[in-house]
Design an enzyme around this catalytic site. Structure first.
Site, PDB file in Angstrom:
ATOM      1  N   GLU A 102       1.929  -4.551  -4.044  1.00  0.00           N
ATOM      2  CA  GLU A 102       3.300  -4.625  -3.535  1.00  0.00           C
ATOM      3  C   GLU A 102       4.283  -5.190  -4.565  1.00  0.00           C
ATOM      4  O   GLU A 102       4.835  -6.280  -4.364  1.00  0.00           O
ATOM      5  CB  GLU A 102       3.354  -5.494  -2.279  1.00  0.00           C
ATOM      6  CG  GLU A 102       2.568  -4.944  -1.125  1.00  0.00           C
ATOM      7  CD  GLU A 102       2.600  -5.871   0.081  1.00  0.00           C
ATOM      8  OE1 GLU A 102       2.976  -7.046  -0.092  1.00  0.00           O
ATOM      9  OE2 GLU A 102       2.245  -5.407   1.162  1.00  0.00           O
ATOM     10  N   GLU A 159      -2.936  -1.236   4.150  1.00  0.00           N
ATOM     11  CA  GLU A 159      -3.074  -2.535   4.824  1.00  0.00           C
ATOM     12  C   GLU A 159      -2.366  -2.508   6.157  1.00  0.00           C
ATOM     13  O   GLU A 159      -1.272  -1.950   6.279  1.00  0.00           O
ATOM     14  CB  GLU A 159      -2.364  -3.637   4.024  1.00  0.00           C
ATOM     15  CG  GLU A 159      -3.032  -4.122   2.797  1.00  0.00           C
ATOM     16  CD  GLU A 159      -2.227  -5.278   2.185  1.00  0.00           C
ATOM     17  OE1 GLU A 159      -1.519  -6.008   2.910  1.00  0.00           O
ATOM     18  OE2 GLU A 159      -2.305  -5.432   0.964  1.00  0.00           O
TER      19      GLU A 159
HETATM   20  C1  GAL Z   1       0.631  -7.946   2.461  1.00  0.00           C
HETATM   21  C2  GAL Z   1      -0.070  -8.333   1.184  1.00  0.00           C
HETATM   22  C3  GAL Z   1      -1.404  -8.964   1.465  1.00  0.00           C
HETATM   23  C4  GAL Z   1      -1.261 -10.024   2.516  1.00  0.00           C
HETATM   24  C5  GAL Z   1      -0.625  -9.429   3.722  1.00  0.00           C
HETATM   25  C6  GAL Z   1      -0.420 -10.420   4.829  1.00  0.00           C
HETATM   26  O1  GAL Z   1       1.974  -7.679   2.299  1.00  0.00           O
HETATM   27  O2  GAL Z   1      -0.270  -7.220   0.361  1.00  0.00           O
HETATM   28  O3  GAL Z   1      -1.907  -9.515   0.275  1.00  0.00           O
HETATM   29  O4  GAL Z   1      -0.495 -11.070   2.024  1.00  0.00           O
HETATM   30  O5  GAL Z   1       0.640  -8.945   3.391  1.00  0.00           O
HETATM   31  O6  GAL Z   1       0.361  -9.868   5.853  1.00  0.00           O
END
Ligand code: GAL
Length: 659
Positions: free
Chosen positions: A150, A303
């Site tokens: 990100e 994710e």
């Molecule tokens: C994402 C990030 C992850 C983790 C997650 C928690 O944006 O890539 O590493 O932090 O959020 O919500």
């Protein structure tokens, strides 16, 4: 396609075995098998372990985990760890730490503490990416490369200032052209040498809109350059696809159309910021953008959360059933799988309260049971791999319009780019229609309806493209404060919006009249608007509704214009949600766009993925009661015929036969 290597859709998540010991790794192996995990994202935040001191690598621990995962039938999405430089790096290169607009230099202690424009950081990032690719480039477990995480950190330091000047010189060639472009005649801002130009740091009042817009464009290019350097370092040693995970709301200052052209597979992270039906709508909003950025090709949900997620000042827990519904919602809209952050909930560290596939409570938990159920469901959907989604409606999306609408000194502080896009998408989602996003200069002829909700900045080419789209038979809806400034963020003169669009719409806007906070304006068709109103006159357009209140009483508010073979509508206020839904329904009807499956009640979502010989309807019931289907069909999830979708449940209906 990674699904070829995986033998089906992807299921799994970020895996950080370095936080645990051997006993836990053994349990991980068992539980991953039980949950149907076939892809683990490894190494995202492992820089300090992989390179404990500058130039000295320790790969032994990662070798062992990759072997173990491989032996367990789990493929690897191997990350470059550059989102979290280790303490040794920042101490050795303090100039590589990010500086905020007010001049504060941040330090390590969290993550993302890097300045992308710092030469030391870029060199170190390329070096570790190259070392990883050299070692693991053809590892049998490797399915995908995951560059960074990100990309988001902005910086206003001296390195950034120098790189910004290089970018500006390449763009404008001379200071004279830059001064004209930025309108520096106003407030005595004329630049007499390149060195006088700084990143838009904290200043006394409104910043120059040309300056801030170019800084956003510059930084987006800088992110893409940082990504492509790592990608190319990897490609020198590996033929596996390369991606970087994007955040689809406005969190990253990146032109995602441009970044998407550089990745082998578009991947996104998605964390809804509201509960219930709003979360379902937001999931569709994210997934539709991901598919659009991918140019309609399959993409990947990299994710999502299983339950609690950090979101501003509060934490939202998912409701029972949402792990499956949200996963299938992404898959329905083109994702080649469903991955999570993260596999096992950390017992220590900054995100110890963020949910995971295996929660603190362990496998005997609601969350893990739902994860298993979801893994089993995803496992049954392998035949969807490579199939596509067709949309007949597009909402226009342009980073330039977004950045320009973030300028200081606009007539209202209630003009938020992503809220406007989300609102348009939501009305279409509520109507049961699948929506693409499209760039205003893109080929639009495949869409029956195109909506431009917040196109404040519109290039000449974009304005011409929209006119052509309507003229060639499209239905176009342009909403308030669109087509207002050109690519330099200079106001269009002689009446808004940009001339070709003005002609297509058959109107001329003379004056913007923002409404006071909470003020509501009435229209002659019984609808109401807030936030904004405009004084406009019709040229060739017909007035569908006029304002009935105040200074604008009797002036057109909503208009329609015959434009060649098509129709161009203009809406000059922000209609109340129910009125806006009514307008959208009318336009869908006029454009001949029908819901994916007819007869479904509100809160039931249906999306179709098209294959070569057959199609699949994914139906998600966000309601608390079962819903009957129009006719019984074969459901891939249960493996038999179904006539209804259970409360909070999902079905995946196959139409046709798999070759
Ligand atoms: C994402 C990030 C992850 C983790 C997650 C928690 O944006 O890539 O590493 O932090 O959020 O919500």
């Amino acid at each position: 396609m990674i699904t070829g290597r995986l033998g089906g859709l992807a299921f799994g998540g970020d895996y950080n075995p370095e936080q645990w010991d051997e006993q836990v790794w053994k349990e991980d192996d068992e539980l991953m098998r039980a949950a149907g995990v076939n892809l683990a994202t490894v190494g995202v935040f492992s820089w300090a372990l992989l390179e404990p001191e500058e130039g000295r690598y320790d790969f032994a621990w990662l070798d062992a985990h990759l072997e173990r995962l491989h032996a367990n039938g789990v493929h690897v999405d191997l990350a470059t760890p550059t989102a979290s430089p280790p303490p040794w790096f920042t101490l050795a290169h303090p100039d590589a730490l990010p500086v905020t607009p007010d001049g504060t230099r941040l330090t390590h202690g969290s993550r993302d503490t890097y300045c992308l424009t710092s030469p030391a950081y870029r060199t170190a990032a390329r070096r570790i990416a190259s070392a990883l690719a050299e070692r693991y480039g053809d590892h049998p477990a490797l399915a995908l490369w995951h560059v960074h995480n990100e990309y988001a950190t902005l910086c206003w330091c001296e390195h950034t200032a120098a790189a910004f000047r290089v970018w500006l010189r390449a763009k404008y060639g001379s200071l004279e052209v830059l001064n004209a472009a930025w309108g520096t005649a106003f407030w005595s801002q004329r630049y007499g040498s390149w060195e006088q130009i700084l990143p838009p740091r904290a200043t006394q009042w409104h910043r120059n809109p040309g300056h801030t817009l170019d800084f956003s464009r510059f930084f987006s290019d800088e992110v893409i350059a940082a990504y492509t350097e790592q990608r190319d370092a990897i490609r020198a040693h590996s033929d596996r696809p390369v991606t970087t995970n994007m955040m689809v709301p406005g969190y990253q200052n990146i032109d995602l159309w441009a970044l998407s052209r550089e990745v082998d597979l578009v991947s996104i992270d998605h964390y809804p910021d509201a509960p219930g039906l709003d979360a379902a709508a937001d999931t569709a909003f994210a997934a539709d953008r991901a598919r659009s950025f991918a140019g309609g090709k399959p993409w990947l949900l990299m994710e999502q959360g299983t339950s609690t997620v950090y979101g501003g000042d509060r934490v939202l827990a998912k409701q029972p059933g949402e792990i499956l519904r949200h996963s299938l919602a992404h898959i329905a809209r083109g994702s080649e799988g469903a991955l999570f952050f993260q596999w096992r909930q950390s017992k220590a560290g900054a995100e110890q309260w963020h949910s995971a596939m295996v929660p603190h409570a362990g496998p005997d938990s609601r969350v893990f049971r739902e994860v298993r159920e979801t893994g089993a469901a995803v496992g049954r959907l392998g035949e969807l791999a490579g199939s596509t989604v067709t949309a007949h409606v597009a909402v226009l999306h342009d980073s330039d319009a977004w950045w320009a609408l973030n300028s200081d000194g606009l007539p209202s502080s209630e003009l938020d780019y992503h809220s406007a896009l989300r609102r348009a998408h939501r009305a279409l989602w509520d109507a049961g229609v699948v929506t693409d996003f499209a760039h205003p200069e893109a080929e639009l002829s495949r869409y029956r309806l195109v909506v431009a909700p917040a196109l404040y900045l519109l290039s000449d080419a974009g304005a011409e493209n929209l006119r052509r789209y309507a003229e060639n038979g499209g239905t176009l809806l342009v909403q308030h404060f669109s087509g207002v400034v050109d690519s330099l963020a200079h106001a269009r003169l002689g009446g808004y919006p940009a001339a070709p669009l003005r002609e297509a719409l058959g109107i001329r806007v003379e004056e913007y009249r923002p409404l006071a906070r909470g003020e509501r304006i009435s229209l002659s068709d019984g609808s109401h608007g807030t936030t904004w109103s405009e004084s406009l006159r019709t040229d060739s357009a017909e007035t569908i509704a006029a304002y009935t209140d105040g200074a604008l009483a009797g002036s057109p508010a909503l208009t329609t214009n015959r434009c060649g073979a098509g129709t161009a509508w203009y809406l000059s206020t922000r209609l109340d949600a129910v009125d806006y839904a009514g307008l959208v329904a009318e336009l869908l009807e006029a454009a001949g766009v029908r819901p994916v499956l007819a007869g479904l009640p509100p809160g039931v979502e249906a999306v179709t993925r098209d294959g070569e010989e057959c199609r699949w309807h994914v139906v998600l019931n966000h309601r608390a009661e079962p819903v009957s289907l129009p006719s019984a069909a074969h459901d891939l999830l249960t493996g038999g015929p179904v006539g209804e979708v259970p409360a909070g449940g999902c079905v995946v209906l196959r139409e046709g036969t798999v070759p």
